[in-house]
Each structure stands twice: as C-alpha cells, then as structure tokens.
Design an enzyme around this catalytic site. Structure first.
Site, PDB file in Angstrom:
ATOM      1  N   SER A 135       0.837  -1.196   0.000  1.00 33.32           N
ATOM      2  CA  SER A 135       0.000   0.000   0.000  1.00 33.32           C
ATOM      3  C   SER A 135       0.872   1.245   0.000  1.00 33.32           C
ATOM      4  O   SER A 135       2.000   1.232   0.504  1.00 33.32           O
ATOM      5  CB  SER A 135      -0.894   0.014   1.248  1.00 33.32           C
ATOM      6  OG  SER A 135      -1.543   1.264   1.409  1.00 33.32           O
ATOM      7  N   TYR A 148      -1.017  -0.761  10.350  1.00 33.26           N
ATOM      8  CA  TYR A 148      -1.191  -1.041   8.925  1.00 33.26           C
ATOM      9  C   TYR A 148       0.042  -0.607   8.137  1.00 33.26           C
ATOM     10  O   TYR A 148       0.572  -1.360   7.305  1.00 33.26           O
ATOM     11  CB  TYR A 148      -2.437  -0.323   8.417  1.00 33.26           C
ATOM     12  CG  TYR A 148      -2.796  -0.627   6.981  1.00 33.26           C
ATOM     13  CD1 TYR A 148      -3.479  -1.787   6.657  1.00 33.26           C
ATOM     14  CD2 TYR A 148      -2.463   0.256   5.954  1.00 33.26           C
ATOM     15  CE1 TYR A 148      -3.832  -2.069   5.336  1.00 33.26           C
ATOM     16  CE2 TYR A 148      -2.809  -0.023   4.636  1.00 33.26           C
ATOM     17  CZ  TYR A 148      -3.489  -1.182   4.338  1.00 33.26           C
ATOM     18  OH  TYR A 148      -3.821  -1.462   3.035  1.00 33.26           O
ATOM     19  N   LYS A 152       2.666  -3.064   5.980  1.00 31.68           N
ATOM     20  CA  LYS A 152       2.883  -2.953   4.542  1.00 31.68           C
ATOM     21  C   LYS A 152       4.338  -2.605   4.226  1.00 31.68           C
ATOM     22  O   LYS A 152       4.917  -3.132   3.260  1.00 31.68           O
ATOM     23  CB  LYS A 152       1.935  -1.907   3.944  1.00 31.68           C
ATOM     24  CG  LYS A 152       0.459  -2.294   4.037  1.00 31.68           C
ATOM     25  CD  LYS A 152       0.174  -3.617   3.334  1.00 31.68           C
ATOM     26  CE  LYS A 152      -1.313  -3.916   3.259  1.00 31.68           C
ATOM     27  NZ  LYS A 152      -1.597  -5.176   2.541  1.00 31.68           N
TER      28      LYS A 152
END
Length: 243
Positions: A135, A148, A152
């Site tokens: 991402s 998160y 990633k």
C-alpha cells in the site's frame, strides 16, 4: 483477453472480495487455474460459479491453518498475497489486539504463504512468481494507520529479501503498492467530499484506482512480459507518490 496463463496455476489469498477477487477473475479469464483462499465460504462459492476457482476456506490469522492451506493447494506456478485487514488506531491509541490482528494477516500470513509456496517450487525444481500486495500507506504517513503502515512497509522489505534469496531458484518476487482502491468498503469510506477531495487532488490522474487496475498490473508482473522484474515495489497510485 488472451490466454497468457494457459496451463498455469495461481494461488490467490484474500480472494473473496476486492482486489483478490478481481485477481482471481482476471487470471482465470487469461487461462489460469485459480486456487482461491478466503475466510467466507459464500464468497468462495460465488467465485467458483463465476470463474471456476477452486476454493480453500481458511483463516490466515491461524499460522497452522495457513500452512495447511498452502500445502493443500499444492505446487502452483504463482502466488498473489492479497489477504489484508486494517484496524484504525493512532500511535497513542494502538492496542495489542489491533496490532496482532493487522500484523498477523498483512505480514506474518503473507510470509508463511510465500515460504510454503517457495518450498514447494524449489522442491519441484521449477521457477515461479510471487506478487505481494502492499500500500502507499507504507510510503506516506496516514493518521490512524500505525500498525497497517508497519505491516505494509515490512512486507515490502521482505519482498526484497525474497527476491534476493529465491532468484537463484528462478522465482521472481515483486510487490504492488496501490492507492485508495474502490472496493465496496472504500467507495463508502471515501464518498464524503471533505475526505475525498484533499486526497484526490494529490493524484495527477484525477482518480482513485479500481480493483481491475490493480489486478491487471499484478497479472503483468506474473507474466512472461516481466521476465527480469524482481525485487520491485510498483506503485499503482495515479501518480500519488510522484508529487
């Protein structure tokens, strides 16, 4: 679509919805046999009816279950690590439960699936290709994305290690870093102009990504049209990271 992948088999994790589902559909349309992994049997049944994918129901947060699912899938030619989740927590509010949930699916499960895929391919004496879905959140600081972003960015670092170690076995490993992608959930989350407009203005192409945009790029990286591309992290971001 051309039958670029006739006679090939691809494993797609997180295939029940969103980018994973689009990957399964596009790869099947291009001739591949698809093994789809997801938590929800109804999603797998719908995918089987839609494109003939063979479904494996699994919760990849369970390490042993993830390994068992990969072994059940057998020796495939390609792996797309698309399973992902998010728990929106800030630096000050991050919980152990949120961290474990996000890192367990987004990073640990992806590493386990890649390891089992690579072991099977090396034992068979054949090459292959892996694409890990990361991402732009691994490149820019978005509020509330503490775990998160870490997951990633970590997967991108692991992608480079995999490319280094698996290259001698003929296995290419790349990652794609999408921008906001218009899954059903994202479309609802980004519908408010106050949230959408400041983000949209940072996209030179003037739009967010659709799931097919991501899936088609993944298919390219898996294909013979990218024969010496490995260790790369390719933004699929409408130019977001360039400006």
């Amino acid at each position: 679509m051309t039958a670029d992948f006739a006679g090939k088999t691809v494993i797609v994790t997180g295939a029940g919805k969103g980018i994973g589902r689009a990957c399964a559909q596009i790869m099947a349309a291009r001739g591949a046999s698809v093994i789809a992994m997801a938590r929800t049997q109804g999603d797998l049944d719908a995918l089987a009816a839609d494109c003939g994918a063979v479904g494996i129901r699994v919760d990849l947060a369970d390490n042993a279950a993830a390994r068992a699912a990969m072994k059940a899938a057998g020796t495939a030619d390609f792996l797309v690590n698309c399973a992902g989740t998010n728990v929106l927590e800030s630096v000050l509010d991050m919980t152990e439960e949120g961290y474990e949930a996000v890192m367990g699916i987004n990073l640990r499960a992806a590493l386990i699936c890649a390891q089992e895929f690579a072991r099977a391919r090396v034992a068979a004496g054949r090459g292959g290709a892996i694409v890990n879905v990361t991402s732009i959140a691994g490149h820019r600081g978005f509020e509330g994305h503490m775990a998160y972003a870490a997951s990633k960015a970590g997967l991108e670092g692991a992608t480079r290690v995999m490319a280094k170690e698996l290259g001698p076995h003929g296995i290419r490993v790349n990652a794609v870093a999408p921008t906001v992608t218009m899954t059903e959930l994202a479309a609802a989350a980004w519908s408010e102009p106050a949230k959408k407009d400041p983000m949209m203005v940072r996209h030179p192409l003037g739009r967010f990504a659709e799931v097919d945009d991501i899936a088609r790029t993944i298919a390219l990286l898996l294909s013979d049209d990218a024969p010496v591309v490995t260790g790369a992290v390719l933004p699929i971001d409408g130019g977001f990271l360039a400006v």
